[in-house]
Design an enzyme around this catalytic site. Structure first.
Site, PDB file in Angstrom:
ATOM      1  N   HIS A   1       1.264  -1.028   0.180  1.00 21.57           N
ATOM      2  CA  HIS A   1      -0.342  -0.090   0.384  1.00 21.57           C
ATOM      3  C   HIS A   1       0.724   1.654  -0.285  1.00 21.57           C
ATOM      4  CE1 HIS A   1       0.233   0.159   4.382  1.00 21.57           C
ATOM      5  NE2 HIS A   1       0.034   1.010   4.783  1.00 21.57           N
TER       6      HIS A   1
ATOM      7  N   HIS B   1       7.499  -2.648   1.950  1.00 22.41           N
ATOM      8  CA  HIS B   1       7.687  -0.860   2.350  1.00 22.41           C
ATOM      9  C   HIS B   1       8.371   0.132   1.602  1.00 22.41           C
ATOM     10  CE1 HIS B   1       4.111  -2.131   3.094  1.00 22.41           C
ATOM     11  NE2 HIS B   1       4.021  -1.979   4.345  1.00 22.41           N
TER      12      HIS B   1
HETATM   13  C1  BG6 Z   1       1.426  -2.388   7.355  1.00 29.91           C
HETATM   14  C2  BG6 Z   1       2.164  -3.278   8.576  1.00 29.91           C
HETATM   15  O1  BG6 Z   1       1.430  -3.523   6.134  1.00 29.91           O
HETATM   16  O2  BG6 Z   1       1.884  -1.133   7.526  1.00 29.91           O
HETATM   17  C3  BG6 Z   1       1.934  -2.710   9.617  1.00 29.91           C
HETATM   18  O3  BG6 Z   1       2.456  -4.867   8.543  1.00 29.91           O
HETATM   19  C4  BG6 Z   1       2.154  -1.387   9.680  1.00 29.91           C
HETATM   20  O4  BG6 Z   1       2.250  -3.249  10.424  1.00 29.91           O
HETATM   21  C5  BG6 Z   1       1.469  -1.011   8.360  1.00 29.91           C
HETATM   22  O5  BG6 Z   1       1.922  -0.560  10.661  1.00 29.91           O
HETATM   23  C6  BG6 Z   1       2.131   0.569   8.343  1.00 29.91           C
HETATM   24  O6  BG6 Z   1       1.151   1.281   7.289  1.00 29.91           O
HETATM   25  P1  BG6 Z   1       0.848   3.338   7.642  1.00 29.91           P
HETATM   26  O7  BG6 Z   1      -0.211   3.351   6.092  1.00 29.91           O
HETATM   27  O8  BG6 Z   1      -0.069   3.306   8.655  1.00 29.91           O
HETATM   28  O9  BG6 Z   1       2.203   3.675   7.347  1.00 29.91           O
END
Ligand code: BG6
Length: 496
Positions: free
Chosen positions: A183, A245
């Site tokens: 994402h 990420h």
């Molecule tokens: C997710 C992880 O992919 O991303 C989580 O599994 C994490 O552990 C999250 O908290 C963070 O996403 P964002 O969009 O809140 O930075």
């Protein structure tokens, strides 16, 4: 849409519909697409969950999820239209009967001739294969339509298991049908990166080893693991955040301009970056990476428990909740430039920034206070909580002397009145429209596992390398030892 786009789906099946991801991310994002008029009139959702709910209980759950995310501003007409699209199917993912029932629901006569289906696996990675095999058993992966399957990260636990999972998936779906979601690629600032570099002749010529001193990527979270101990303790930050990420952010910063904006051209360039990352020797893992786990601390005036005291975390857990690492990209553009990456839970605040530090001018011609002398030009791109860009430049300090100081050009990416989109809105619309540009191709997954593999190996052999940090701080002190130069410091905020 890209060349690979195919007609929109008429069915969107969500596995794990009563789970946290669907509730917090998917339903609010899909509702926003409904409100914006981006869902086809004949698109139907089938929500599959384990809870024994009737239609009205399901509808209550769905509306609650949307209201919680939309706050006061919910558009009742859009919400009702959205809820009317759903059919709830109670079922166990391991039970063949669930899929026979799903087949029946999807076979009902419909208006129009669309036959495409999206299968969204908002479920634990361990359940991916049972679902895929069962879909195959009832023939739901075949048919005249061009079906799509969406899988969440992490894709596998290591290189071998990712390859195994991929082999199995490919027995039922072609690569073009598999949408591996990360994402972070849907976040506005990440999409902005390419525009920022390639639409500005002011920036792109400087984006290389001749001008850039080093790059920092920080993804700091203030939250702990919430109620996800079952998943998190088996996964850890390296697999949960870095393998996907952070390496995707790094690849997006460092990639060459693609030949076109087509999905495969873009992904070709990212995979080249990942492939050029210098392998970390297992025996020297400590020189390149630091891992940590939070102990009790304080944040926002409240006492926060240690990771080991969180519900369902074993007392002796050595799972890391923080990782910092240093990588080099051995290619023409970046050779010799350190990329420092760090991410962790229960840090001082939620903040994700990409910070680029430029080299110093060859000569100091102007009088500058000592502490200012080490200041270089910086560019910051903030992903969250706000989306903005800042450039730090040197300028003359007003007055009689020719002295310099730092000035900051700071701008948000959004004009007043422009609403912020959640990454899932962008990505779900892309799935519906068949645009895979912001999804991960399997060779990217493979290369990313190769980058982190030496750390997984080193850490599995040596639990003593786990550092601790108090919750509510910026992580273990040892993270500063990774720097190549005494002039390098972690940038925590806009000023320091
Ligand atoms: C997710 C992880 O992919 O991303 C989580 O599994 C994490 O552990 C999250 O908290 C963070 O996403 P964002 O969009 O809140 O930075």
């Amino acid at each position: 849409m890209t060349e690979s786009a195919s007609p929109g789906p008429c069915h969107f099946v969500i596995f794990g519909a009563t789970g946290n991801l669907a509730q917090v991310k998917l339903f609010p994002a899909l509702y926003h697409l409904e409100r914006a008029g981006r869902l086809n009139e004949d698109l139907l959702f089938v929500a599959i969950g384990r809870r024994p709910w009737d239609d009205s209980r399901w509808r209550e759950h769905l509306e609650e999820a949307v209201r919680a995310a939309a706050g006061e501003a919910v558009d009742e007409t859009a919400l009702q239209r959205f809820a009317d699209r759903f059919e709830y199917l109670r079922g166990d993912l391991n039970e063949p009967a669930t899929y026979t029932e799903l087949f029946e629901v999807l076979s009902r006569p419909r208006m129009g001739s669309c036959e495409n289906i999206v299968f969204y696996l908002a479920i634990r990675p361990d359940d991916f294969l049972p679902v895929v095999n069962n879909l195959d058993r009832v023939g739901l992966n075949r048919g005249h339509g061009r079906h799509r399957i969406v899988v969440e990260k992490p894709f596998g636990r290591d290189l071998e298991s990712a390859r195994e999972l991929n082999r199995e998936l490919h027995q039922h779906f072609d690569e073009e049908q598999v949408f591996r979601i990360d994402h972070y690629l849907g976040k506005e600032t990440v999409q902005n990166l390419l525009v920022f570099r390639l639409a500005n002749t002011l920036i792109e010529p400087l984006w290389n080893r001749n001008f850039v001193d080093h790059v920092q990527i920080t993804v700091a979270e203030d939250i702990g693991i919430e109620d996800r101990a079952g998943y998190f303790d088996r996964t850890g930050t390296l697999r949960d955040m870095v393998q996907n990420h952070l390496l995707q952010l790094l690849a997006s910063v460092a990639m060459e301009p693609p030949a076109t904006m087509d999905a495969n051209d873009r992904r070709d360039e990212k995979v080249k970056v990942l492939r050029s990352i210098r392998p970390i020797p297992v025996s020297r893992a400590g020189d390149f990476a630091v891992r940590g786990q939070y102990v009790a601390g304080e944040g926002n005036g409240a006492r926060m428990a240690a990771y080991r005291d969180e519900n369902d975390v074993p007392d002796s857990s050595v799972t890391e909740t923080y990782v910092a690492l240093k990588l080099y990209i051995d290619n023409w553009r970046w050779r010799g430039v350190p990329f420092y990456l760090r991410t962790g839970k229960r840090l001082a605040r939620k903040q994700s920034i990409i910070a680029i530090r430029f080299r110093q001018p060859p000569q100091q011609l102007f009088r500058t206070a000592i502490q200012e002398r080490i200041r270089s030009n910086w560019i910051y791109l903030s992903l969250q909580p706000d989306e903005w860009m800042q450039m730090e430049l040197r300028a003359k300090q007003p007055g009689l002397e020719l002295e310099t100081r730092t000035v900051r050009l700071n701008t948000g990416f959004r004009e007043e009145g422009e609403t912020s989109l959640d990454a899932y809105e962008t990505l779900l619309l892309d799935v519906i429209e068949g645009d895979a540009s912001l999804f991960i191709r399997f060779d990217e997954v493979e290369e990313s596992w190769k980058v982190v593999a030496p750390l997984m190996e080193a850490w599995s052999q040596d639990s003593r390398s786990l550092r601790v940090y108090p919750a509510g701080t910026w992580g273990p002190e040892e993270a500063t030892l990774l720097f190549d130069s005494p002039a390098h410091v972690w940038r925590k905020n806009l000023r320091g």
